[in-house]
Design a protein around this motif. Sequence first.
Motif, mmCIF file in Angstrom:
data_model
loop_
_atom_site.group_PDB
_atom_site.id
_atom_site.type_symbol
_atom_site.label_atom_id
_atom_site.label_comp_id
_atom_site.label_asym_id
_atom_site.label_seq_id
_atom_site.Cartn_x
_atom_site.Cartn_y
_atom_site.Cartn_z
ATOM 1 N N ALA A 74 0.824 -1.211 0.000
ATOM 2 C CA ALA A 74 0.000 0.000 0.000
ATOM 3 C C ALA A 74 0.859 1.262 0.000
ATOM 4 N N ARG A 75 0.353 2.286 -0.645
ATOM 5 C CA ARG A 75 0.949 3.611 -0.574
ATOM 6 C C ARG A 75 0.548 4.283 0.736
ATOM 7 N N ARG A 127 -3.896 -2.971 -5.094
ATOM 8 C CA ARG A 127 -3.069 -1.814 -5.460
ATOM 9 C C ARG A 127 -3.741 -0.978 -6.540
ATOM 10 N N ASP A 131 -4.746 2.959 -6.321
ATOM 11 C CA ASP A 131 -4.283 3.932 -7.311
ATOM 12 C C ASP A 131 -5.460 4.704 -7.905
#
Length: 254
Positions: A74-75, A127, A131
Amino acid sequence: MSRDADLTRRRFLGLAGITSLAAGLTCATGAAGYFLLSAVRRSHGAADPSPTPRPLSLKQIERPVITSRTDWGAREPNHEARNESGFYSLLNEEGWREYEGDLRATYTTVVVHHSVILETADDATMREIQDLHMDDRGWADIAYHFGVGTTGAVFEGRALDVRGTHVEGANTGSVGVVFFGNFEETVPTAEQLGAGEDLINWLALRLELTHLAGHMDFNDFTDCPGRNLSYYLEALAQSAGLELGTGGYVEPET
């Protein structure tokens, strides 16, 4: 839910002494989702429309195995996101809101979604969803609190002590759970239904939830979670001892 079942549930929660549910998202054991799995196997893909809910038990309150944000890549949240910028305040009501105190006083309803997006691997789907939400929709993080993959893998999304951005007008106090797939066109897998059932059972007990709803129950402009997953919502609600619909949603006080 019977009075005895409700008392059993509340006694367990009292003994558990939950003070920070978000901190508990790091370790635990899994529980098999027998109820919906058996329904799928009996009917070769279609659930019994009037299933008998399995009784609440200690086994069902075990935390399922959940893939952490670190493990799926994860970001970090972006607190300068254009549509969820900064932190919540009376002057910035759309900002990133972190709940304070006992989460049982905050949450009432779990809201079920489908992702539409589907990559070849479950972690890649997670992901891609993040995004989309951060880059295209301008949110600070992925909208949902949990994701349920086609293989039965469960993923940690937005922290549970943070408000989601998954349902218009009802984000505050609702848990967002997304099942991977487009269920207007395909059907959820048996593994996915079983894992989703175990996750929702655990959330219902740990948070003392009262209701389960589909996204479209709150927002009539969407078909989410798709007709082929909506078919199972009643069974998911019954298994967790929840009522189906939006009737339990109460936005927490500011």
